[in-house]
Motif scaffolding. Structure first.
Motif, short mmCIF file in Angstrom:
data_model
loop_
_atom_site.label_atom_id
_atom_site.label_comp_id
_atom_site.label_asym_id
_atom_site.label_seq_id
_atom_site.Cartn_x
_atom_site.Cartn_y
_atom_site.Cartn_z
N PHE A 92 -0.57 0.62 -0.72
CA PHE A 92 0.46 -0.28 -1.25
C PHE A 92 0.19 -0.57 -2.72
O PHE A 92 1.11 -0.70 -3.51
N VAL A 93 -1.11 -0.67 -3.06
CA VAL A 93 -1.45 -0.89 -4.47
C VAL A 93 -1.03 0.32 -5.30
O VAL A 93 -0.50 0.18 -6.40
N ILE A 94 -1.27 1.51 -4.77
CA ILE A 94 -0.88 2.72 -5.49
C ILE A 94 0.62 2.70 -5.75
O ILE A 94 1.08 2.91 -6.88
N LYS A 98 2.56 2.23 -9.44
CA LYS A 98 3.49 3.23 -9.97
C LYS A 98 4.88 2.64 -10.20
O LYS A 98 5.59 2.99 -11.14
N LEU A 99 5.25 1.72 -9.33
CA LEU A 99 6.57 1.09 -9.50
C LEU A 99 6.60 0.28 -10.78
O LEU A 99 7.59 0.29 -11.51
N LEU A 148 11.51 5.97 -5.71
CA LEU A 148 10.08 6.18 -5.53
C LEU A 148 9.80 6.38 -4.05
O LEU A 148 9.05 7.26 -3.64
N MET A 149 10.46 5.56 -3.23
CA MET A 149 10.32 5.72 -1.79
C MET A 149 10.78 7.11 -1.36
O MET A 149 10.12 7.79 -0.57
N LEU A 150 11.92 7.55 -1.91
CA LEU A 150 12.40 8.89 -1.59
C LEU A 150 11.38 9.95 -2.00
O LEU A 150 11.18 10.94 -1.30
N GLY A 151 10.73 9.69 -3.16
CA GLY A 151 9.73 10.65 -3.64
C GLY A 151 8.57 10.78 -2.68
O GLY A 151 7.97 11.85 -2.57
N VAL A 152 8.23 9.71 -1.98
CA VAL A 152 7.16 9.79 -0.99
C VAL A 152 7.64 10.48 0.28
O VAL A 152 6.91 11.22 0.93
N LEU A 153 8.93 10.26 0.61
CA LEU A 153 9.42 10.77 1.88
C LEU A 153 9.70 12.26 1.87
O LEU A 153 9.50 12.95 2.86
N ALA A 225 7.48 2.75 1.25
CA ALA A 225 6.81 3.83 0.52
C ALA A 225 5.31 3.75 0.72
O ALA A 225 4.64 4.76 0.97
N GLY A 226 4.75 2.55 0.60
CA GLY A 226 3.31 2.39 0.81
C GLY A 226 2.92 2.75 2.23
O GLY A 226 1.90 3.40 2.48
#
Lengths: 238, 299, 305
Positions: A92-94, A98-99, A148-153, A225-226
């Motif tokens: 979550f910190v990561i 980044k956010l 950013l969430m999409l980028g993780v998914l 995302a986290g």
């Protein structure tokens, strides 16, 4: 918030070619603003059109997409994110770090230029410049969180994000009135409307509906995302 | 195998053979590269994941056409809601996404994994490679844009609209689609080949198209509002969809378009500027690609 | 003392089983993970490193699950296989960043130490994208060592290295093992593993095929019972002669194959015995072929023992 991660992300973000693309868009916006001002066309109505349709409607979502996916997508794609993951640092910190970097970039590349363009075109008349500047910042921040969430998914985050922007924001927003309540762009417009002079900018969504939704969307996207980053599978090339 | 104390060996010729037969020529190679790239643009011959996006976009492009046909059949309206030449400008966002998503699939992968020298070690020159890729992307776009027009055409004939008018309209639409395909493919491939990162290529292509589109739209709106229709007309030069749209309507007749007929369109010699710019884009993209791949092949 | 314990772990991706019911214990010292390409070595290392969850079974470090456990990285250093790093950083900046991310009290000192251990101080102020492959590998090692981990996981570390870099890395790994760390590295080349590891785990097609000291395994593979299929001019006489000797455990006349099947328990002795007996009894040998050289039978034998 981890300063080391922030520093690495920032340096990766503004490296050469990507910086050119990021810089090109505010430059075009400012160029347009200056051109309109010089040709004497810039007025309240024009400013509303340019800032609303161009800045808030095109520039902010695009920059949110490029920056939001850009702070994490390339690292996942080439596998260098393993150096962040193989550390005793909470996922979550990561994501949050980044956010923060992403929102900072959006502020610099989208919000400030929008403010500047507004000032160039309309001065401080009717609070338009400030209104659209804040709207751009808020909208851009939420776009960053979502993308950013999409980028993780997914590794195709950019295309998926574009489809989202197309289907949801444009088509459905245009044809299904209720869907406008769930559109990031409309929330940004609400914020703009609130910051600018009363009545200067028409908004479809009431502020007290938009703000909670903005917060919920941003927090939920960041948290998810986290959550998904904890289970990220390191794959080989492609 | 009999146990033996003496080391001895013999090698049997069990498999490897040189090939002495007929070899298909360069034309076959280029055609194969073309068809392989074209199929790749639609995800054919690749895992199911890569078929999702093109299939989605293809369906989304065809859907309005189908809906139009259904509406025409039901209401027996007797006229088309929009002309064939209007279809592409209206669906420009979808086409842009297709271009942005698939151009990198055609060129970025080869660059990123450095397999271009493998292609060039065959009797294929880098010019052939560029030609095949360009033609493949243009063909992919053509299929994407022509299919809805054909659907509308079939629907129109089914509802017994006048045959010759419809056929002429279709041919105009297809000719316009060809122009769009040529210009857009150049832009998409040139930008995509500038970076080996796929995601960045997608972002760059879509940004170029959408931002230029938005700027020009704003300028046109303002220009018309303040009584400068000529400015509005020439502003179209700066974004691909408006450029080719103006070009195609100049070549045919602006009044053919049911949506853009009232927009200021180039008349007479003004249209030459549009043709020149379109040609410049095609030539410029091709040159850029050739330079890019000559550098790659030399490295 | 850090011990990685894998208990009946399996990992599948859809229909593909990458790791199939593997149990092993990795303790201090250097362990080599050996197996052909596609055997599941990388998957196993990812399981040990907490980057994949086992579909069944458990993977623990000193009793604690490694999955979804970020604290385990305080004790684990990972050298990944993929080459990509943050290319815009210098060797020093990269190692220092890793030290900082571990939350070390004195990251600069730790980074210096790590770079000295891998002998990369001479190039530490150059950007990573100017490094050769061997240099990048060494910096990756530095980044993995910077927090002085008790466990080191190296995924195909010798890939693409030239002989001098190989020697250097071998020396480094040996030193790490001698320090008492638990070092695990994977390779598909027998000789590499042979030179460095005291303990070997062999993985074939996702299954754990062999474990233990390398020499012991090699002996096992030669000393197992061998089955031969023999055709001669008089099978029955040969069978009688063979069974008289202690190196043969069983003989069988196979009517269908029209051949003699012999179970030999002492390979070395048998291969000298057979031609000698054939000569003594004036028999001609037409065919002598081992009938269980397949990997499956070797594997099943190894697993059984």
């Amino acid at each position: 918030m981890n300063t080391t991660i922030a520093a690495i992300t920032l340096r990766a973000m503004v490296g050469r070619r990507r910086a050119v693309l990021l810089l090109a868009m505010p430059v075009i916006l400012l160029g347009l603003a200056v051109a309109l001002r010089l040709t004497g066309v810039a007025g309240v109505g024009t400013s509303r059109a340019v800032l609303g349709a161009f800045a808030l409607g095109t520039l902010v979502p695009l920059l949110g997409l490029i920056i939001g996916t850009g702070v994490i997508g390339p690292e996942i794609d080439d596998g260098s994110i393993v150096y962040l993951l193989a550390k005793p640092v909470s996922r979550f910190v990561i994501v949050f770090t980044k956010l923060v970097v992403a929102v900072g970039c959006v502020a610099v590349f989208a919000a400030v230029p929008t403010l500047a363009a507004g000032l160039i075109m309309a001065g401080d008349r009717r609070g338009l410049a400030l209104g659209y500047g804040v709207g751009a910042l808020v909208g851009g921040a939420v776009y960053c969180a979502v993308f950013l969430m999409l980028g993780v998914l997914t590794r195709h985050a950019v295309v998926v994000g574009l489809l989202y922007a197309l289907l949801w924001e444009s088509l459905i927003g245009g044809y299904v009135p209720g869907a406008r309540t769930l559109s990031v762009r409309q929330w940004a417009v609400s914020v703009t409307s609130a910051v600018a002079e009363h009545g200067a900018v028409p908004a479809d969504v009431r502020l007290r509906v938009a703000v909670p939704l903005l917060l919920v969307a941003a927090v939920a996207a960041t948290w998810y995302a986290g959550w998904r980053l904890r289970s990220l599978a390191l794959t080989s090339d492609e | 195998m009999p146990p033996s104390d003496q080391p001895s060996g013999v090698i049997h010729d069990i498999g490897y053979r040189g090939y002495d037969g007929a070899r298909l020529g360069r034309g076959y190679l280029v055609r194969s590269l073309f068809s392989h790239s074209l199929r790749g643009a639609y995800g054919l011959g690749r895992p199911a994941r890569s078929k999702v996006m093109p299939a989605l976009l293809f369906g989304a492009m065809a859907l309005p056409a189908l809906i139009m046909v259904v509406v025409m059949v039901i209401t027996k309206a007797g006229i088309l809601p929009m002309d064939y030449v209007d279809y592409i400008p209206v669906t420009f966002y979808l086409i842009s996404i297709f271009l942005a998503a698939q151009s990198p699939q055609l060129v970025s992968r080869d660059l990123r994994f450095r397999v271009v020298p493998l292609y060039l070690s065959r009797p294929v020159s880098y010019a052939d490679y560029v030609l095949a890729k360009y033609a493949a992307m243009a063909a992919a776009l053509l299929i994407l844009t022509a299919t809805p027009m054909l659907i509308i055409y079939v629907g129109a004939l089914l509802t017994e609209l006048p045959f010759w008018a419809q056929t002429k309209g279709l041919l105009r639409g297809l000719a316009g689609a060809l122009l769009f395909a040529a210009v857009l493919a150049g832009i998409g491939l040139a930008i995509a080949s500038a970076t080996p990162r796929r995601g960045f290529g997608v972002a760059a292509i879509i940004s170029s198209i959408l931002v230029s589109h938005a700027v020009v739209s704003s300028v046109q709106g303002i220009a018309i509002g303040t009584g400068h229709p000529t400015v509005a007309m020439y502003a179209a030069l700066f974004t691909p969809f408006y450029l080719v749209n103006s070009l195609q309507l100049w070549l045919f007749n602006p009044r053919v378009s049911l949506l853009f007929g009232s927009m200021p369109m180039p008349q007479g010699w003004q249209g030459a500027a549009f043709a020149a710019v379109a040609l410049a884009i095609v030539a410029g993209s091709a040159s850029f690609l050739l330079l890019r791949y000559r550098r790659v092949s030399a490295s | 003392m850090s011990v990685i314990s894998i208990e009946r772990a399996s990992r599948w991706f859809g229909n593909v089983v990458a790791v199939n019911d593997v149990s092993m214990t990795i303790g201090p010292g250097v362990t080599g993970l050996l197996g052909p390409n596609g055997a599941g070595k990388s998957t196993l290392i990812h399981l040990m490193g907490g980057f994949l969850a086992p579909s069944a079974g458990t993977v623990t470090l000193d009793g604690a699950l490694v999955w979804h456990n970020v604290d385990v990285y305080r004790r684990v250093g990972l050298v990944p296989e993929r080459e990509a790093m943050y290319d815009f950083l210098t060797g020093w900046q990269f190692t220092l960043a890793n030290a900082r991310l571990h939350g070390l009290a004195d990251p600069e000192a730790a980074a210096t130490r790590a770079l000295q251990t891998v002998e990369m101080t001479f190039a530490q102020d150059r950007r990573l994208d100017t490094y050769s492959k061997g240099m990048k590998q060494r910096v990756k090692m530095a980044a993995a060592l910077v927090h002085d981990p008790a466990v080191l996981l190296l995924d195909e570390p010798f890939n693409g290295m030239d002989p001098r870099q190989r020697l250097h890395l071998i020396d480094l790994i040996r030193r790490m093992g001698a320090d008492g760390r638990t070092v695990l590295f994977s390779s598909h080349i027998l000789e590499e593993v042979e030179q460095v590891a005291s303990h070997i785990e062999v993985v074939v097609a996702g299954r754990h095929a062999a474990s233990g000291d390398f020499r012991a395994i090699r002996r096992l593979m030669i000393d197992r019972p061998h089955v031969f299929l023999i055709r001669s001019s008089d099978d029955r006489r040969l069978a009688a002669a063979l069974i008289a000797d202690g190196s043969t455990a069983a003989v069988e006349l196979d009517g269908r194959e029209r051949a003699l099947r012999v179970h030999a328990v002492d390979f070395q002795r048998f291969v000298l015995l057979l031609p000698r007996l054939a000569r003594e009894h004036r028999l001609r040998l037409y065919m002598v072929s081992p009938s269980d050289e397949s990997l499956e039978s070797v594997f099943s034998y190894l697993v059984a023992s």
